[in-house]
Design an enzyme around this catalytic site. Structure first.
Site, PDB file in Angstrom:
ATOM      1  N   ASN A  85       0.833  -1.195   0.000  1.00 12.38           N
ATOM      2  CA  ASN A  85       0.000   0.000   0.000  1.00 12.38           C
ATOM      3  C   ASN A  85       0.877   1.258   0.000  1.00 12.38           C
ATOM      4  O   ASN A  85       2.096   1.184  -0.017  1.00 12.38           O
ATOM      5  CB  ASN A  85      -0.952  -0.039   1.204  1.00 12.38           C
ATOM      6  CG  ASN A  85      -2.293   0.597   0.915  1.00 12.38           C
ATOM      7  OD1 ASN A  85      -2.375   1.610   0.224  1.00 12.38           O
ATOM      8  ND2 ASN A  85      -3.354   0.012   1.445  1.00 12.38           N
ATOM      9  N   HIS A 115      23.523   2.412  11.986  1.00 13.48           N
ATOM     10  CA  HIS A 115      24.632   3.330  12.240  1.00 13.48           C
ATOM     11  C   HIS A 115      25.245   2.984  13.585  1.00 13.48           C
ATOM     12  O   HIS A 115      24.521   2.699  14.544  1.00 13.48           O
ATOM     13  CB  HIS A 115      24.143   4.776  12.226  1.00 13.48           C
ATOM     14  CG  HIS A 115      23.425   5.136  10.965  1.00 13.48           C
ATOM     15  ND1 HIS A 115      24.074   5.461   9.807  1.00 13.48           N
ATOM     16  CD2 HIS A 115      22.093   5.170  10.683  1.00 13.48           C
ATOM     17  CE1 HIS A 115      23.179   5.707   8.856  1.00 13.48           C
ATOM     18  NE2 HIS A 115      21.971   5.524   9.364  1.00 13.48           N
ATOM     19  N   ALA A 142      -0.372  -1.705   8.958  1.00 17.83           N
ATOM     20  CA  ALA A 142      -0.063  -0.292   8.699  1.00 17.83           C
ATOM     21  C   ALA A 142       0.887   0.273   9.752  1.00 17.83           C
ATOM     22  O   ALA A 142       0.726   0.041  10.948  1.00 17.83           O
ATOM     23  CB  ALA A 142      -1.351   0.520   8.676  1.00 17.83           C
ATOM     24  N   ALA A 160      -0.513  -3.624  13.282  1.00 12.71           N
ATOM     25  CA  ALA A 160      -0.271  -2.235  12.914  1.00 12.71           C
ATOM     26  C   ALA A 160       0.540  -1.521  13.986  1.00 12.71           C
ATOM     27  O   ALA A 160       0.314  -1.704  15.180  1.00 12.71           O
ATOM     28  CB  ALA A 160      -1.598  -1.518  12.702  1.00 12.71           C
ATOM     29  N   THR A 165      11.991  -5.793  16.138  1.00 12.89           N
ATOM     30  CA  THR A 165      13.427  -5.700  16.410  1.00 12.89           C
ATOM     31  C   THR A 165      14.117  -7.051  16.414  1.00 12.89           C
ATOM     32  O   THR A 165      15.343  -7.105  16.353  1.00 12.89           O
ATOM     33  CB  THR A 165      13.669  -5.019  17.770  1.00 12.89           C
ATOM     34  OG1 THR A 165      13.050  -5.798  18.798  1.00 12.89           O
ATOM     35  CG2 THR A 165      13.076  -3.611  17.789  1.00 12.89           C
ATOM     36  N   LYS A 166      13.340  -8.140  16.508  1.00 14.70           N
ATOM     37  CA  LYS A 166      13.895  -9.494  16.555  1.00 14.70           C
ATOM     38  C   LYS A 166      13.095 -10.409  15.645  1.00 14.70           C
ATOM     39  O   LYS A 166      11.969 -10.091  15.256  1.00 14.70           O
ATOM     40  CB  LYS A 166      13.875 -10.030  17.989  1.00 14.70           C
ATOM     41  CG  LYS A 166      14.763  -9.248  18.950  1.00 14.70           C
ATOM     42  CD  LYS A 166      14.721  -9.849  20.346  1.00 14.70           C
ATOM     43  CE  LYS A 166      15.627  -9.069  21.296  1.00 14.70           C
ATOM     44  NZ  LYS A 166      15.608  -9.624  22.672  1.00 14.70           N
ATOM     45  N   ARG A 183      -0.044 -14.759  19.772  1.00  9.90           N
ATOM     46  CA  ARG A 183      -0.666 -16.082  19.733  1.00  9.90           C
ATOM     47  C   ARG A 183      -0.347 -16.745  18.405  1.00  9.90           C
ATOM     48  O   ARG A 183       0.112 -16.101  17.460  1.00  9.90           O
ATOM     49  CB  ARG A 183      -2.180 -15.977  19.903  1.00  9.90           C
ATOM     50  CG  ARG A 183      -2.902 -15.232  18.782  1.00  9.90           C
ATOM     51  CD  ARG A 183      -4.398 -15.214  19.018  1.00  9.90           C
ATOM     52  NE  ARG A 183      -5.141 -14.516  18.001  1.00  9.90           N
ATOM     53  CZ  ARG A 183      -5.538 -15.044  16.846  1.00  9.90           C
ATOM     54  NH1 ARG A 183      -5.235 -16.302  16.558  1.00  9.90           N
ATOM     55  NH2 ARG A 183      -6.242 -14.342  15.980  1.00  9.90           N
TER      56      ARG A 183
END
Length: 208
Positions: A85, A115, A142, A160, A165-166, A183
């Site tokens: 989208n 960085h 989203a 959303a 991060t993992k 779940r």
């Protein structure tokens, strides 16, 4: 272009403002700019442009404009029937892999670039890149942000606004900041598509 360009894909620290890198990058960015100037009615033109812009572009890939990518999508590898989208941002300084039938909501960011934490290195503009892998038939909600080096398994739903991060396994619903498994996808999802609304399987069969 040589040595510095090679480090884009090795995870090593490199200098992204290297002349050879930037000369190549701007060519792909110009192509992306042209894509974003196309009209929704120019679906055939868009499809042809994506084939030339993306590293890999499967059958039926559709990306709503505007689409943003550091390398113009050159390091993006999309399987067939991937839909994205509006305002997909791919920080594709190295490779991003997205499997068949995956859907991506508006305002999603998929980042490969990082960085160094050390201020002295950031001041000198050094960078490193880690690839991202998103599996087959996923749904990325989203506003989600997928961080460098992350792998998301097949069929998984990312809620959303989640910050991933993992790694997230296959066949789960995962949400939050940081994103965590909520779940597994289960038989409940075979009966209900939204809260207490039941899936009308017989009716849906007519659309096959």
């Amino acid at each position: 272009m040589g040595e510095m360009k090679d480090k884009l894909h090795t995870g090593e620290i490199y200098f992204p403002n290297d002349k050879g890198i930037m000369e190549e990058q701007v060519v792909y960015q110009d192509m992306l700019c042209e894509y974003n100037l196309t009209k929704p009615s120019e679906a055939e033109k868009r499809a042809k442009m994506l084939k030339s812009m993306l590293g890999d572009c499967g059958e039926g890939v559709y990306i709503e404009a505007p689409f943003y990518a550091n390398f113009g999508g050159k390091h993006c590898h999309f399987g067939k029937m991937v839909y994205a989208n509006y305002h997909l941002t791919c920080v594709d300084d190295t490779h991003i892999y997205i499997g068949d039938y995956t859907m991506i909501g508006p305002n999603v960011t998929i980042a490969t670039a990082g960085h160094p934490i050390l201020p002295e290195l950031r001041e000198k503009l050094f960078q490193y890149n880690m690839p991202v892998h998103i599996g087959r038939n996923c749904w990325i909600g989203a506003g989600a942000v997928i961080m460098p080096g992350v792998t998301i398994g097949d069929n998984t739903v990312i809620g959303a606004g989640s910050i991933v991060t993992k790694d997230i396994p296959a066949d789960v619903v995962a949400v939050g900041n940081p994103c965590r498994v909520m779940r597994k996808i289960s038989e409940h999802d075979r009966k209900y598509y939204y809260k207490d609304r039941e899936i009308q399987w017989e009716e849906l069969e007519t659309y096959r």
